[in-house]
Design a protein around this motif. Structure first.
Motif, PDB file in Angstrom:
ATOM      1  N   ALA A   1     121.978  47.303  43.139  1.00 25.46           N
ATOM      2  CA  ALA A   1     122.037  48.452  42.236  1.00 25.46           C
ATOM      3  C   ALA A   1     120.813  48.575  41.333  1.00 25.46           C
ATOM      4  O   ALA A   1     120.809  49.372  40.403  1.00 25.46           O
ATOM      5  CB  ALA A   1     123.299  48.362  41.372  1.00 25.46           C
ATOM      6  N   SER A   2     119.782  47.807  41.613  1.00 28.13           N
ATOM      7  CA  SER A   2     118.560  47.866  40.806  1.00 28.13           C
ATOM      8  C   SER A   2     117.939  49.262  40.839  1.00 28.13           C
ATOM      9  O   SER A   2     117.870  49.903  41.892  1.00 28.13           O
ATOM     10  CB  SER A   2     117.549  46.846  41.337  1.00 28.13           C
ATOM     11  N   THR A   3     117.445  49.729  39.704  1.00 25.36           N
ATOM     12  CA  THR A   3     116.807  51.045  39.653  1.00 25.36           C
ATOM     13  C   THR A   3     115.412  51.021  40.270  1.00 25.36           C
ATOM     14  O   THR A   3     114.784  52.071  40.398  1.00 25.36           O
ATOM     15  CB  THR A   3     116.720  51.555  38.202  1.00 25.36           C
ATOM     16  N   THR A   4     114.924  49.847  40.657  1.00 21.04           N
ATOM     17  CA  THR A   4     113.685  49.765  41.434  1.00 21.04           C
ATOM     18  C   THR A   4     114.000  49.793  42.924  1.00 21.04           C
ATOM     19  O   THR A   4     113.179  50.250  43.728  1.00 21.04           O
ATOM     20  CB  THR A   4     112.906  48.487  41.084  1.00 21.04           C
ATOM     21  N   VAL A   5     115.182  49.344  43.299  1.00 27.20           N
ATOM     22  CA  VAL A   5     115.602  49.348  44.704  1.00 27.20           C
ATOM     23  C   VAL A   5     116.097  50.728  45.137  1.00 27.20           C
ATOM     24  O   VAL A   5     115.801  51.185  46.244  1.00 27.20           O
ATOM     25  CB  VAL A   5     116.709  48.288  44.935  1.00 27.20           C
ATOM     26  N   LEU A   6     116.846  51.412  44.287  1.00 29.60           N
ATOM     27  CA  LEU A   6     117.479  52.687  44.665  1.00 29.60           C
ATOM     28  C   LEU A   6     116.498  53.736  45.213  1.00 29.60           C
ATOM     29  O   LEU A   6     116.829  54.434  46.176  1.00 29.60           O
ATOM     30  CB  LEU A   6     118.241  53.260  43.467  1.00 29.60           C
ATOM     31  N   PRO A   7     115.281  53.884  44.646  1.00 31.05           N
ATOM     32  CA  PRO A   7     114.361  54.901  45.180  1.00 31.05           C
ATOM     33  C   PRO A   7     113.914  54.650  46.620  1.00 31.05           C
ATOM     34  O   PRO A   7     113.333  55.547  47.234  1.00 31.05           O
ATOM     35  CB  PRO A   7     113.163  54.826  44.215  1.00 31.05           C
ATOM     36  N   MET A   8     114.184  53.471  47.161  1.00 26.12           N
ATOM     37  CA  MET A   8     113.854  53.203  48.567  1.00 26.12           C
ATOM     38  C   MET A   8     114.475  54.225  49.497  1.00 26.12           C
ATOM     39  O   MET A   8     113.911  54.535  50.559  1.00 26.12           O
ATOM     40  CB  MET A   8     114.354  51.810  48.968  1.00 26.12           C
ATOM     41  N   ILE A   9     115.650  54.741  49.123  1.00 30.04           N
ATOM     42  CA  ILE A   9     116.390  55.632  50.011  1.00 30.04           C
ATOM     43  C   ILE A   9     115.568  56.861  50.385  1.00 30.04           C
ATOM     44  O   ILE A   9     115.723  57.425  51.481  1.00 30.04           O
ATOM     45  CB  ILE A   9     117.752  56.037  49.379  1.00 30.04           C
ATOM     46  N   ASN A  10     114.670  57.284  49.515  1.00 31.77           N
ATOM     47  CA  ASN A  10     113.838  58.458  49.791  1.00 31.77           C
ATOM     48  C   ASN A  10     112.901  58.232  50.970  1.00 31.77           C
ATOM     49  O   ASN A  10     112.525  59.180  51.671  1.00 31.77           O
ATOM     50  CB  ASN A  10     113.021  58.832  48.552  1.00 31.77           C
ATOM     51  N   ASP A  11     112.503  56.983  51.205  1.00 31.87           N
ATOM     52  CA  ASP A  11     111.573  56.662  52.286  1.00 31.87           C
ATOM     53  C   ASP A  11     112.269  56.042  53.493  1.00 31.87           C
ATOM     54  O   ASP A  11     111.608  55.638  54.445  1.00 31.87           O
ATOM     55  CB  ASP A  11     110.493  55.709  51.773  1.00 31.87           C
ATOM     56  N   LEU A  12     113.572  55.943  53.451  1.00 33.00           N
ATOM     57  CA  LEU A  12     114.330  55.402  54.584  1.00 33.00           C
ATOM     58  C   LEU A  12     114.922  56.502  55.463  1.00 33.00           C
ATOM     59  O   LEU A  12     115.483  56.217  56.519  1.00 33.00           O
ATOM     60  CB  LEU A  12     115.461  54.497  54.074  1.00 33.00           C
ATOM     61  N   LYS A  13     114.778  57.742  55.025  1.00 36.90           N
ATOM     62  CA  LYS A  13     115.355  58.856  55.770  1.00 36.90           C
ATOM     63  C   LYS A  13     114.752  58.933  57.173  1.00 36.90           C
ATOM     64  O   LYS A  13     113.549  58.778  57.354  1.00 36.90           O
ATOM     65  CB  LYS A  13     115.115  60.169  55.023  1.00 36.90           C
ATOM     66  N   GLY A  14     115.627  59.159  58.142  1.00 35.90           N
ATOM     67  CA  GLY A  14     115.185  59.272  59.528  1.00 35.90           C
ATOM     68  C   GLY A  14     115.222  57.964  60.294  1.00 35.90           C
ATOM     69  O   GLY A  14     115.097  57.963  61.521  1.00 35.90           O
ATOM     70  N   LYS A  15     115.391  56.843  59.587  1.00 31.22           N
ATOM     71  CA  LYS A  15     115.460  55.550  60.253  1.00 31.22           C
ATOM     72  C   LYS A  15     116.913  55.223  60.612  1.00 31.22           C
ATOM     73  O   LYS A  15     117.806  55.365  59.776  1.00 31.22           O
ATOM     74  CB  LYS A  15     114.898  54.450  59.354  1.00 31.22           C
ATOM     75  N   LYS A  16     117.122  54.795  61.832  1.00 31.20           N
ATOM     76  CA  LYS A  16     118.474  54.445  62.287  1.00 31.20           C
ATOM     77  C   LYS A  16     118.761  53.019  61.831  1.00 31.20           C
ATOM     78  O   LYS A  16     118.408  52.043  62.504  1.00 31.20           O
ATOM     79  CB  LYS A  16     118.556  54.565  63.803  1.00 31.20           C
ATOM     80  N   ILE A  17     119.393  52.885  60.692  1.00 30.76           N
ATOM     81  CA  ILE A  17     119.634  51.585  60.078  1.00 30.76           C
ATOM     82  C   ILE A  17     121.041  51.533  59.495  1.00 30.76           C
ATOM     83  O   ILE A  17     121.718  52.556  59.381  1.00 30.76           O
ATOM     84  CB  ILE A  17     118.614  51.291  58.947  1.00 30.76           C
ATOM     85  N   THR A  18     121.446  50.325  59.135  1.00 30.07           N
ATOM     86  CA  THR A  18     122.707  50.134  58.415  1.00 30.07           C
ATOM     87  C   THR A  18     122.388  49.569  57.041  1.00 30.07           C
ATOM     88  O   THR A  18     121.656  48.579  56.927  1.00 30.07           O
ATOM     89  CB  THR A  18     123.643  49.170  59.170  1.00 30.07           C
ATOM     90  N   ILE A  19     122.923  50.200  56.024  1.00 28.79           N
ATOM     91  CA  ILE A  19     122.747  49.739  54.651  1.00 28.79           C
ATOM     92  C   ILE A  19     124.078  49.214  54.135  1.00 28.79           C
ATOM     93  O   ILE A  19     125.095  49.903  54.199  1.00 28.79           O
ATOM     94  CB  ILE A  19     122.266  50.877  53.729  1.00 28.79           C
ATOM     95  N   VAL A  20     124.072  48.000  53.630  1.00 27.65           N
ATOM     96  CA  VAL A  20     125.205  47.452  52.899  1.00 27.65           C
ATOM     97  C   VAL A  20     124.790  47.433  51.433  1.00 27.65           C
ATOM     98  O   VAL A  20     123.689  46.972  51.098  1.00 27.65           O
ATOM     99  CB  VAL A  20     125.570  46.028  53.365  1.00 27.65           C
ATOM    100  N   THR A  21     125.634  47.945  50.569  1.00 27.92           N
ATOM    101  CA  THR A  21     125.236  48.049  49.172  1.00 27.92           C
ATOM    102  C   THR A  21     126.361  47.693  48.205  1.00 27.92           C
ATOM    103  O   THR A  21     127.539  47.859  48.518  1.00 27.92           O
ATOM    104  CB  THR A  21     124.711  49.462  48.847  1.00 27.92           C
ATOM    105  N   ALA A  22     125.957  47.213  47.052  1.00 25.27           N
ATOM    106  CA  ALA A  22     126.888  46.976  45.953  1.00 25.27           C
ATOM    107  C   ALA A  22     126.596  47.957  44.829  1.00 25.27           C
ATOM    108  O   ALA A  22     126.838  47.683  43.656  1.00 25.27           O
ATOM    109  CB  ALA A  22     126.762  45.540  45.449  1.00 25.27           C
ATOM    110  N   SER A  23     126.047  49.116  45.202  1.00 26.70           N
ATOM    111  CA  SER A  23     125.700  50.154  44.230  1.00 26.70           C
ATOM    112  C   SER A  23     126.527  51.406  44.459  1.00 26.70           C
ATOM    113  O   SER A  23     126.439  52.035  45.524  1.00 26.70           O
ATOM    114  CB  SER A  23     124.210  50.499  44.323  1.00 26.70           C
ATOM    115  N   ALA A  24     127.310  51.786  43.459  1.00 26.49           N
ATOM    116  CA  ALA A  24     128.068  53.035  43.551  1.00 26.49           C
ATOM    117  C   ALA A  24     127.129  54.232  43.466  1.00 26.49           C
ATOM    118  O   ALA A  24     127.404  55.298  44.023  1.00 26.49           O
ATOM    119  CB  ALA A  24     129.106  53.098  42.432  1.00 26.49           C
ATOM    120  N   SER A  25     126.007  54.070  42.794  1.00 27.63           N
ATOM    121  CA  SER A  25     125.058  55.174  42.600  1.00 27.63           C
ATOM    122  C   SER A  25     124.372  55.580  43.895  1.00 27.63           C
ATOM    123  O   SER A  25     123.949  56.729  44.060  1.00 27.63           O
ATOM    124  CB  SER A  25     123.997  54.775  41.571  1.00 27.63           C
ATOM    125  N   LEU A  26     124.233  54.631  44.820  1.00 31.40           N
ATOM    126  CA  LEU A  26     123.515  54.925  46.061  1.00 31.40           C
ATOM    127  C   LEU A  26     124.243  55.951  46.924  1.00 31.40           C
ATOM    128  O   LEU A  26     123.623  56.690  47.685  1.00 31.40           O
ATOM    129  CB  LEU A  26     123.304  53.623  46.846  1.00 31.40           C
TER     130      LEU A  26
END
Length: 267
Positions: free
Chosen positions: A123-148
């Protein structure tokens, strides 16, 4: 004519000062960081560190932090961190801090993720912006962030949200339920944040539940990256998460402490 030029110059200088003045919640986070590094801090010391801030404003900030349970006010205008207190601010406030640096760090971290990867994002606010550059990649994200959850809008991404206790202020999910789920999950890469790193405190966080969760993630990850902007250097909070030599860090500026990390990247 001279009076007009002086008047106009004065207006320009005034506007510049207003433009770059520190907004209140940023100033309070800085106050908390400073107090957390010192046993006791006095008003005259703070006035030297916050040159553009009045004594009355600093006293008002300290009173608010005291009322919120972060610090203890002492006689003579001194303050100290309240034992066991957290220096975490609400996530909406923290997202605006050092935003350019965080986005730069996150963008580089996202470049390390490849098609088919299973990754953990906390849930780090430095980690969350990664999502903007992960678009289009076929991946699985496991997260403990409700904000994501509200940030993902891509059919290529499979998102698994862990259960547990939601810390409303940070949007982080913690606790024994979270850890039980994590214990049976394994990641190609993990991306986590923390509140500070120092020689004395290692990589640290004010919340022991976050420390326990991050340790488990590291244990179950092939590669783990710590995403922290340079303002976190020399900051020590309540709980040590890792020793410096156990982590690979991605940050925005060089600091001599980086030499103690397992590896480091400055972006």
């Amino acid at each position: 004519m001279i009076n007009i030029v002086e008047y106009e110059t004065g207006i320009i200088l005034f506007m510049r000062r207003r433009q770059y003045s520190m907004i209140p919640y940023v100033r309070r986070e800085k106050l908390l960081e400073i107090v957390s590094q010192k046993e006791i801090i006095y008003i005259p010391q703070l006035l030297e560190l916050f040159e553009d801030t009045s004594e009355s404003t600093l006293r008002r900030d300290l009173k608010m932090l005291s009322d919120a349970g972060y610090i203890t006010l002492l006689h003579g205008g001194a303050a100290k961190l309240k034992p066991g207190s957290t220096v975490d601010l609400p996530i909406d406030d923290k997202l605006t801090l050092h935003q350019d640096k965080k986005e730069k760090i996150a963008s580089y971290a996202a470049s390390l993720v490849h098609e088919g990867d299973v990754i953990f994002m906390d849930a780090s606010t430095t980690v969350l912006p990664m999502i903007n550059d992960l678009k289009g990649k076929k991946i699985t994200i496991v997260t403990a962030s409700a904000s994501l959850l509200s940030m993902i809008n891509d059919e290529n991404i499979t998102c698994i949200v862990l259960g547990g206790e939601l810390v409303m202020k940070t949007g982080s999910i913690v606790g024994s339920m979270t850890e039980n789920q994590l214990s049976s999950m394994f990641f190609d890469k993990a991306f986590v944040g923390a509140n500070g790193f120092s020689q004395q405190g290692g990589v640290n966080t004010p919340d022991y539940r976050e420390a326990s969760k991050k340790q488990l993630v590291r244990q179950n990850s092939k590669e783990m990256y710590l995403l922290m902007d340079s303002s976190k250097a020399e900051v020590t909070t309540f709980c040590r998460v890792f020793d410096l030599h156990e982590c690979a860090i991605i940050t925005d500026a060089y600091h001599e402490l980086l030499e103690n990390f397992l590896s480091y990247t400055v972006v």
